[in-house]
Design a protein around this motif. Sequence first.
Motif, PDB file in Angstrom:
ATOM      1  N   PRO A 167      25.347  -4.343  16.727  1.00 44.62           N
ATOM      2  CA  PRO A 167      24.044  -4.649  17.332  1.00 44.62           C
ATOM      3  C   PRO A 167      23.091  -5.361  16.370  1.00 44.62           C
ATOM      4  O   PRO A 167      22.073  -5.889  16.809  1.00 44.62           O
ATOM      5  N   PHE A 168      23.385  -5.366  15.078  1.00 41.81           N
ATOM      6  CA  PHE A 168      22.474  -6.011  14.116  1.00 41.81           C
ATOM      7  C   PHE A 168      22.978  -7.407  13.745  1.00 41.81           C
ATOM      8  O   PHE A 168      22.243  -8.379  13.894  1.00 41.81           O
ATOM      9  N   HIS A 169      24.229  -7.507  13.330  1.00 44.05           N
ATOM     10  CA  HIS A 169      24.774  -8.835  13.019  1.00 44.05           C
ATOM     11  C   HIS A 169      24.752  -9.742  14.253  1.00 44.05           C
ATOM     12  O   HIS A 169      24.520 -10.940  14.150  1.00 44.05           O
ATOM     13  N   ASN A 170      25.000  -9.146  15.404  1.00 38.67           N
ATOM     14  CA  ASN A 170      25.098  -9.958  16.622  1.00 38.67           C
ATOM     15  C   ASN A 170      23.753 -10.524  17.081  1.00 38.67           C
ATOM     16  O   ASN A 170      23.714 -11.448  17.885  1.00 38.67           O
ATOM     17  N   THR A 171      22.644  -9.973  16.540  1.00 33.66           N
ATOM     18  CA  THR A 171      21.333 -10.483  16.971  1.00 33.66           C
ATOM     19  C   THR A 171      20.906 -11.717  16.158  1.00 33.66           C
ATOM     20  O   THR A 171      19.925 -12.368  16.489  1.00 33.66           O
ATOM     21  N   LEU A 172      21.642 -12.000  15.085  1.00 33.78           N
ATOM     22  CA  LEU A 172      21.261 -13.167  14.280  1.00 33.78           C
ATOM     23  C   LEU A 172      21.577 -14.439  15.076  1.00 33.78           C
ATOM     24  O   LEU A 172      22.674 -14.582  15.623  1.00 33.78           O
ATOM     25  N   THR A 173      20.593 -15.337  15.160  1.00 33.80           N
ATOM     26  CA  THR A 173      20.788 -16.549  15.960  1.00 33.80           C
ATOM     27  C   THR A 173      20.822 -17.779  15.052  1.00 33.80           C
ATOM     28  O   THR A 173      20.364 -17.730  13.891  1.00 33.80           O
ATOM     29  N   ALA A 174      21.325 -18.882  15.624  1.00 28.97           N
ATOM     30  CA  ALA A 174      21.325 -20.148  14.883  1.00 28.97           C
ATOM     31  C   ALA A 174      19.872 -20.526  14.542  1.00 28.97           C
ATOM     32  O   ALA A 174      19.590 -21.046  13.457  1.00 28.97           O
ATOM     33  N   GLY A 175      18.946 -20.210  15.459  1.00 30.41           N
ATOM     34  CA  GLY A 175      17.521 -20.498  15.229  1.00 30.41           C
ATOM     35  C   GLY A 175      16.994 -19.754  13.999  1.00 30.41           C
ATOM     36  O   GLY A 175      16.259 -20.328  13.185  1.00 30.41           O
ATOM     37  N   ASP A 176      17.383 -18.484  13.860  1.00 34.14           N
ATOM     38  CA  ASP A 176      16.956 -17.699  12.682  1.00 34.14           C
ATOM     39  C   ASP A 176      17.463 -18.364  11.405  1.00 34.14           C
ATOM     40  O   ASP A 176      16.750 -18.432  10.397  1.00 34.14           O
ATOM     41  N   VAL A 177      18.723 -18.803  11.441  1.00 33.00           N
ATOM     42  CA  VAL A 177      19.330 -19.387  10.237  1.00 33.00           C
ATOM     43  C   VAL A 177      18.645 -20.711   9.893  1.00 33.00           C
ATOM     44  O   VAL A 177      18.314 -20.965   8.718  1.00 33.00           O
ATOM     45  N   ILE A 178      18.381 -21.507  10.900  1.00 29.45           N
ATOM     46  CA  ILE A 178      17.726 -22.803  10.651  1.00 29.45           C
ATOM     47  C   ILE A 178      16.331 -22.580  10.059  1.00 29.45           C
ATOM     48  O   ILE A 178      15.920 -23.260   9.112  1.00 29.45           O
ATOM     49  N   LYS A 179      15.638 -21.573  10.582  1.00 25.74           N
ATOM     50  CA  LYS A 179      14.309 -21.228  10.062  1.00 25.74           C
ATOM     51  C   LYS A 179      14.394 -20.819   8.579  1.00 25.74           C
ATOM     52  O   LYS A 179      13.603 -21.283   7.740  1.00 25.74           O
ATOM     53  N   ALA A 180      15.385 -19.973   8.262  1.00 24.11           N
ATOM     54  CA  ALA A 180      15.546 -19.515   6.866  1.00 24.11           C
ATOM     55  C   ALA A 180      15.946 -20.686   5.963  1.00 24.11           C
ATOM     56  O   ALA A 180      15.461 -20.808   4.829  1.00 24.11           O
TER      57      ALA A 180
END
Length: 296
Positions: A167-180
């Motif tokens: 439930p935690f790893h699966n919530t990471l989105t491509a949008g989150d990664v691009i933001k980081a």
Amino acid sequence: MKDKIKALAKKRNAVILAHNYQPPEIQDIADLCGDSLELSIKASKTTADIIVFCGVHFMAETAFILSPDKTVLLPAPDAGCPMADMVDPVALRKKKKALGGIPVVTYVNSSAAVKAESDICCTSANVIKVVDSIHAPEILMTPDRNLALYAASRTSKIIHLWEGFCPFHNTLTAGDVIKAKTAHPNALFMAHPECPPEVLALADEIQSTSGMIRFAGESAQTEFILGTENGLLYPISKAHPKKKFHPASEKMVCPDMKKITLENLFDCLETLSGRITVAEDIRKKALGAVQRMVEL
Ligand code: 13P
Ligand code: SF4
């Protein structure tokens, strides 16, 4: 409290194992910190009388499967893994039958009863090696869908999925990664294979938790974004104090991994509470799957 725990562990001939996501004070007091594979190997080889497992239930259960003559303690017995609860032995037997009895590869994040229905276990550190070792064109992987999709993208096997996820790893989105990545343009992005495929597609490196610690040390890069549970920030920063690490998202926190405290660790060593066992018929069947992985 730390001195009291150390003294009691010595008196009882206990080894304290901690997963890389555990709270800092627990990692500091442990005899060994590591990823699921390293901890399983250690649990199979220790000469201690007691294994205190600072992690979640399936990890302590795996230690007992490998070392039934030892006392295995989980300081917070309600520390579970929601992903492990997404598969049960009855449903697995049904799916296996429907697929004509193809081999089953089960992620260690699973109950002993599910392991007992499986041919071999795997962790995030050895999934490709395990899948490649199977002498069959098709396999069923449980319970993590994302880990299975990752394996399918790296091997020639046809992999049937089970619809489980962290439930935690699966919530990471491509949008989150691009933001980081935008916030830290010089950082390299490392992702755990429990993340969804669109996140792994953006990764510079895909690794288990200890794999990330090792890779950060070997890389010439000095800045990294971590696509995994944020507990890893502590051991990776401790191992490489001159390098910088950023979480891919603040939401990657597994509450079950934070249930162990110095107080419940001391209590379980003092009273030998939180004992984890597995019924012998299930243990014997599960041992085959775990041992095949450890031997490989
Ligand atoms: P590893 O440390 O084996 O990569 O596993 C991550 C995890 O989610 C354990 O629950
Ligand atoms: Fe389970 Fe995810 Fe927590 Fe690991 S981080 S114990 S896979 S819920």
